[in-house]
Design a protein around this motif. Structure first.
Motif, PDB file in Angstrom:
ATOM      1  N   ALA A 100      16.181  60.762   9.177  1.00 26.74           N
ATOM      2  CA  ALA A 100      16.241  59.493   9.911  1.00 26.74           C
ATOM      3  C   ALA A 100      15.008  59.338  10.791  1.00 26.74           C
ATOM      4  O   ALA A 100      15.070  58.845  11.917  1.00 26.74           O
ATOM      5  CB  ALA A 100      17.517  59.431  10.747  1.00 26.74           C
ATOM      6  N   MET A 101      13.870  59.808  10.260  1.00 24.42           N
ATOM      7  CA  MET A 101      12.579  59.692  10.954  1.00 24.42           C
ATOM      8  C   MET A 101      11.547  59.151   9.975  1.00 24.42           C
ATOM      9  O   MET A 101      11.709  59.255   8.764  1.00 24.42           O
ATOM     10  CB  MET A 101      12.109  61.057  11.469  1.00 24.42           C
TER      11      MET A 101
ATOM     12  N   PHE B 265      15.588  45.376  12.019  1.00 23.58           N
ATOM     13  CA  PHE B 265      16.764  45.843  11.276  1.00 23.58           C
ATOM     14  C   PHE B 265      17.774  46.559  12.175  1.00 23.58           C
ATOM     15  O   PHE B 265      18.926  46.750  11.784  1.00 23.58           O
ATOM     16  CB  PHE B 265      16.359  46.744  10.105  1.00 23.58           C
ATOM     17  N   LEU B 266      17.379  46.950  13.372  1.00 20.07           N
ATOM     18  CA  LEU B 266      18.282  47.645  14.290  1.00 20.07           C
ATOM     19  C   LEU B 266      19.170  46.635  15.003  1.00 20.07           C
ATOM     20  O   LEU B 266      18.673  45.710  15.641  1.00 20.07           O
ATOM     21  CB  LEU B 266      17.498  48.462  15.312  1.00 20.07           C
TER      22      LEU B 266
ATOM     23  N   THR C  70      11.404  53.546  17.689  1.00 21.48           N
ATOM     24  CA  THR C  70      11.663  52.685  16.530  1.00 21.48           C
ATOM     25  C   THR C  70      11.427  51.246  16.979  1.00 21.48           C
ATOM     26  O   THR C  70      12.348  50.470  17.186  1.00 21.48           O
ATOM     27  CB  THR C  70      13.085  52.917  15.977  1.00 21.48           C
ATOM     28  N   GLN C  71      10.145  50.941  17.150  1.00 19.14           N
ATOM     29  CA  GLN C  71       9.753  49.688  17.798  1.00 19.14           C
ATOM     30  C   GLN C  71       8.760  48.897  16.952  1.00 19.14           C
ATOM     31  O   GLN C  71       8.006  49.446  16.147  1.00 19.14           O
ATOM     32  CB  GLN C  71       9.180  49.982  19.173  1.00 19.14           C
TER      33      GLN C  71
ATOM     34  N   GLN D 136      15.109  53.199   7.077  1.00 21.88           N
ATOM     35  CA  GLN D 136      16.032  52.197   7.615  1.00 21.88           C
ATOM     36  C   GLN D 136      17.484  52.554   7.293  1.00 21.88           C
ATOM     37  O   GLN D 136      18.353  52.517   8.177  1.00 21.88           O
ATOM     38  CB  GLN D 136      15.737  50.816   7.030  1.00 21.88           C
ATOM     39  N   LEU D 137      17.725  52.912   6.062  1.00 24.39           N
ATOM     40  CA  LEU D 137      19.079  53.259   5.636  1.00 24.39           C
ATOM     41  C   LEU D 137      19.595  54.478   6.401  1.00 24.39           C
ATOM     42  O   LEU D 137      20.709  54.461   6.949  1.00 24.39           O
ATOM     43  CB  LEU D 137      19.100  53.530   4.127  1.00 24.39           C
ATOM     44  N   ALA D 138      18.771  55.530   6.482  1.00 25.18           N
ATOM     45  CA  ALA D 138      19.196  56.774   7.131  1.00 25.18           C
ATOM     46  C   ALA D 138      19.444  56.586   8.621  1.00 25.18           C
ATOM     47  O   ALA D 138      20.469  57.049   9.155  1.00 25.18           O
ATOM     48  CB  ALA D 138      18.156  57.869   6.898  1.00 25.18           C
TER      49      ALA D 138
END
Length: 180
Positions: free
Chosen positions: A136-137, A71-72, A11-12, A30-32
């Motif tokens: 979440a992917m 966002f992370l 997630t980069q 993003q939400l998941a």
């Protein structure tokens, strides 16, 4: 007893600089993934970030893009760099997990059918129990010859081949509930 870790794969920022990048499913992703990370952290589960690194281009360390998407906001317990599709080969991940007695991996991240699926298969072969949280992917449409598979078709195909063989496919809610 099961000891779990969340494995967040690729997630980069590098992906924003690829010609196949598309925002179609990005807000849902993003939400998941944020719900999954937050839920795992509340359960005091380690979060492992894995980043893909290449010799050149947007996945090279020199590009400055091998870092978490903006966002992370979590702080990973550990970060590993990989050079192949799975998160185990030559990274030290397996050793890190085994030293901590972790035997259950929850997988999330980018390219459902590539690095996430390959990591799930290798993890299963190494004896880990695997939860594959494809909600979440994120992935992108792919074309081969005259056939294009959209992201939802790729996701369904991946879930179909993993479920009951290499992993348990779960939603974010199902995964977090199973950990309580």
């Amino acid at each position: 007893m099961s000891h779990s870790a969340l494995i967040n794969i690729d997630t980069q920022v590098s992906f924003f600089h690829r010609d196949y990048w598309e925002d179609i499913d990005f807000s849902d992703f993003q939400l998941a993934i944020c719900q999954l990370i937050t839920g795992c952290q509340k359960l005091e589960m380690p979060v492992v970030d894995i980043f893909h690194v290449a010799d050149q281009g947007p996945f090279s360390l020199e590009s400055g893009y091998v870092k978490p998407m903006p966002f992370l906001t979590h702080q990973a317990d550990v970060t590993f760099h990989k050079h192949v599709h799975n998160a185990f080969t030559d990274t030290g991940l397996d050793h890190w997990l085994r030293v901590r007695g972790i035997n259950h991996l929850i997988i999330c991240g980018i390219r459902t059918e590539q690095c996430c699926e390959t990591t799930a298969r290798v993890a299963s072969d190494l004896g880990y129990r695997v939860s594959f949280v494809s909600e979440a992917m994120l992935t992108f449409a792919m074309r081969y010859k005259d056939i294009t598979l959209d992201s939802q078709t790729l996701r369904h195909r991946t879930e179909t081949v993993l479920e009951g063989r290499f992993a348990t496919v779960q939603t974010v809610s199902e995964c977090l509930e199973s950990l309580r």
